[in-house]
Design an enzyme around this catalytic site. Structure first.
Site, PDB file in Angstrom:
ATOM      1  N   ASP A   1      27.710  39.258  68.104  1.00 42.04           N
ATOM      2  CA  ASP A   1      26.344  38.848  68.422  1.00 42.04           C
ATOM      3  C   ASP A   1      25.794  38.017  67.273  1.00 42.04           C
ATOM      4  O   ASP A   1      24.820  38.374  66.630  1.00 42.04           O
ATOM      5  CB  ASP A   1      25.490  40.101  68.664  1.00 42.04           C
ATOM      6  CG  ASP A   1      24.062  39.757  69.046  1.00 42.04           C
ATOM      7  OD1 ASP A   1      23.827  38.641  69.549  1.00 42.04           O
ATOM      8  OD2 ASP A   1      23.163  40.600  68.823  1.00 42.04           O
TER       9      ASP A   1
ATOM     10  N   GLU B   1      25.763  43.890  59.941  1.00 47.53           N
ATOM     11  CA  GLU B   1      24.741  42.851  59.845  1.00 47.53           C
ATOM     12  C   GLU B   1      24.681  42.337  58.411  1.00 47.53           C
ATOM     13  O   GLU B   1      24.605  43.116  57.463  1.00 47.53           O
ATOM     14  CB  GLU B   1      23.385  43.414  60.260  1.00 47.53           C
ATOM     15  CG  GLU B   1      22.188  42.530  59.969  1.00 47.53           C
ATOM     16  CD  GLU B   1      22.237  41.189  60.687  1.00 47.53           C
ATOM     17  OE1 GLU B   1      22.178  40.147  59.981  1.00 47.53           O
ATOM     18  OE2 GLU B   1      22.346  41.174  61.927  1.00 47.53           O
TER      19      GLU B   1
END
Length: 331
Positions: free
Chosen positions: A165, A116
């Site tokens: 994602d 992330e």
């Protein structure tokens, strides 16, 4: 995914960019719990009247308490279903923990790595979305913060499933570069039997972006498939998913490890099962299927140039990695 977003009074609205000012999906807001900016994006957490708390990135709804699981579950199990007894999963993005929480329900998965870029997404998700972020505290999960494009260059580990994602603005000049960098980098991190899943534009809404993506996918992977499913709070009401494999002749509509209705419910799944998996590929509209098939044909010379370009880029990356290792005392 590109859309127009606005707050007007107590409502948050999003228009698909092709339907701006003619068709919108709106959520009534009860309260703004947080709003601010990180180094990368605007981030807001709001309480809605009917969908609970919602996470917004650059004012685009990416998660709600009521239906966020639907997207996360399909993102996780479409690729997981294509690998027999997958053990390891890499998630690019996913700092809200939603996809990871679904992945961990799979009985054979024992390792999940989340790359992330934005620490603020992780922190705010853990504060406001406790249920899904329990996964981030799991011993099976490793969260690394930084630029995914740089991290995948240095990673040596291979994964059975890779889930992308994250979204980029399809109209951004950097969009194609980012997607291409991910595609050529991830092919060296996925196992031969492994599968990669990319979130994609929904059918019939942004066919030009979908067509471009499918062509790019075919330049780097031997098998590519496209599936659709519901996404109630997206401006279009649906979401697309692209699956890729290094192997040839993969039929993504036929899962390698299926879960029937009873078994899927025992795992805690609320949407995915073998029939839903098959239907997600079978219910693609005919004109979209034609677009996907046309991308599969591609231009032979263009695809060969793409493959050659990938090898050249990988050679440069290998040189960089060797230099990095030498500078850090490694051999």
């Amino acid at each position: 995914m590109n859309s127009h977003k606005t707050w007007s009074g107590n409502w948050h609205s999003e228009w698909a960019h092709q339907d701006k000012h003619t068709k919108a999906t709106s959520l009534k807001l009860e309260k703004v719990l947080y709003t601010g900016e990180s180094d990368f994006q605007k981030i807001s957490v709001v309480m809605t009247s009917s969908y609970g708390r919602a996470l917004l990135l650059d004012r685009m709804v990416v998660k709600t308490e009521r239906d966020g699981w639907l997207y996360s579950e399909m993102m996780a199990y479409l690729p997981l279903g294509m690998v027999y007894e997958p053990k390891s999963v890499l998630i690019i993005g996913g700092g809200d923990g939603g996809v990871a929480s679904e992945v961990l329900k799979h009985p054979s998965v024992n390792r999940v790595v989340i790359m992330e870029r934005d620490q603020r997404v992780v922190d705010l998700s853990m504060r406001y979305f406790e249920d899904s972020t329990q996964s981030l505290r799991s011993e099976k999960v490793e969260v690394v913060i930084g630029d995914p494009l740089l991290m995948i260059q240095k990673r040596k580990e291979k994964f059975d499933c890779i889930i992308v994602d994250m979204f980029t603005d399809v109209k951004s000049p950097a969009h194609k570069v980012v997607v291409a960098e991910l595609l050529h980098g991830l092919q060296y991190l996925v196992t031969w039997e492994g599968v990669i899943c990319f979130a994609q534009p929904p059918p019939l809404i942004n066919d030009s972006a979908l067509g471009e993506h499918m062509k790019m996918f075919h330049r780097y992977y031997n098998s590519v498939g496209y599936a659709v499913n519901l996404a109630p709070t997206s401006p279009q009401g649906t979401m697309g998913f692209a699956l890729m494999s290094r192997q040839e002749g993969v039929d993504f509509s036929v899962p390698k490890q299926g879960f029937g209705h009873t078994e899927s419910r025992e795992l805690g799944l609320r949407c995915y099962n073998t029939e839903v998996h098959q239907g997600s590929f079978m219910c693609v509209p005919s004109i979209v299927r034609d677009l996907v098939n046309e991308a599969a044909k591609g231009d032979k010379e263009e695809r060969e140039q793409g493959a050659a370009g990938t090898k050249n880029i990988y050679s440069v990356q290998s040189m960089f990695n060797r230099q990095f290792s030498t500078e850090n005392g490694e051999k």
